[in-house]
Design an enzyme around this catalytic site. Structure first.
Site, PDB file in Angstrom:
ATOM      1  CG  ASP A 103      21.631  17.925  20.244  1.00 44.28           C
ATOM      2  OD1 ASP A 103      22.231  16.945  19.762  1.00 44.28           O
ATOM      3  OD2 ASP A 103      20.457  17.867  20.662  1.00 44.28           O
ATOM      4  CG  HIS A 271      26.715  15.580  21.475  1.00 46.62           C
ATOM      5  ND1 HIS A 271      26.629  16.229  20.255  1.00 46.62           N
ATOM      6  CD2 HIS A 271      25.472  15.668  22.040  1.00 46.62           C
ATOM      7  CE1 HIS A 271      25.394  16.668  20.073  1.00 46.62           C
ATOM      8  NE2 HIS A 271      24.677  16.349  21.146  1.00 46.62           N
TER       9      HIS A 271
END
Length: 295
Positions: A103, A271
């Protein structure tokens, strides 16, 4: 796999304009640096640290402005954050490292490898596309999915609205991994506590704001002049996440000097790859780097 971290207590190093917090584990000759995303801290790597420490010296920092790290004087663009990590590696007596980023941490890792290529011996990026690609490809669907980028971009308003509401806001983002158990309640409480301080919350929002300004300008300029990654690159992304329909390998091969040096695949979950698919990340890293950590 248990979640016993087997790493040292938090240490802090004073850098040019920020005090950077980090943990270490293991004593291997080779260094591996794990960079977290939002809305997490270095604790997101808790399931990987023990196995990796059997082979490597593992370093897990909190990025500037996040977690136990201090507040920066000069901003939160990825170049400044990457320079922190460069200085941390030298502080620890190393010239280079394997770097794994997820991320926001993956965006920092990308910039680190561009700015200091000799320091990044191998690079693994988890569930991310290059900043310039994301910024230049927003449409109605992607903007709706990534609405928080635009919310975080607004000056002052997110700080105002999130004051006193950090817990429900983070719970919204982490609701699926909390329901699945990939993030336990104690870890979630840690994340909430670290983002509740108004100054640290502001710093993490400044990280997003830099993505629309300084980071994008640097990425566009570097790409236009032909600067590309040169180290071996591993890409992992969630099979049920936002990149599931993207040709992740093809995009990153356009950002690498040697497309043959780019490999990777989807892993189970969404994610939050380090927390949802730790075993698969360890297996992929073992194949990428050679050798298999024990679990």
């Amino acid at each position: 796999m248990g979640e016993s971290m087997r790493w040292d207590s938090v240490r802090t190093v004073a850098l040019d304009d920020v005090d950077l917090a980090y943990r270490t584990a293991g004593s291997g000759e080779e260094l591996i640096v794990l960079l977290h995303g939002w809305p997490q801290t270095g604790l997101c790597w808790r399931k990987l640290v023990g196995p990796l420490a059997e082979r490597y010296t593992v370093v897990v920092p909190d990025l500037r402005g996040y977690g136990a790290s201090g507040l920066a004087d000069t901003g939160y663009d990825k170049r400044a954050t990457a320079a922190d990590l460069s200085a941390l590696v030298r502080h620890l007596g190393h010239d280079s490292a394997v770097v794994v980023g997820h991320d926001r941490g993956a965006r920092v890792a990308h910039r680190w490898a561009l700015d200091h290529p000799s320091e990044v011996g191998a690079l693994a990026l988890l569930d991310v596309l290059p900043t310039r690609v994301v910024m230049n490809s927003f449409d109605r669907m992607s903007a709706a999915a990534m609405w928080h980028w635009f919310f975080h971009l607004q000056p002052e308003l997110p700080e105002l609205l999130l004051a006193g509401n950090v817990e429900p806001y983070l719970r919204y983002f982490l609701r699926r991994v909390l329901a699945s158990g990939a993030v336990d309640e104690d870890t979630f409480r840690h994340y909430v506590a670290e983002y509740t301080d108004p100054a640290h919350l502001h710093a993490t929002l400044e990280d997003y704001r830099a993505g629309f300004t300084t980071d994008l300008e640097l990425d566009e300029a570097d790409h236009a002049r032909g600067l590309r990654l040169r180290c071996p690159l591993l890409l992992l992304w969630g099979a049920e996440g936002g990149l599931a329909q993207d040709d992740v390998l093809a995009v990153w091969r356009e950002h690498h000097a040697d497309p043959a040096a780019v490999s990777g695949h989807a892993v189970p979950g969404g994610h939050y790859v380090p927390e949802e698919a730790p075993d698969q990340v360890l297996d992929a890293l073992a194949g990428f780097l050679g050798g298999r950590p024990n679990r």
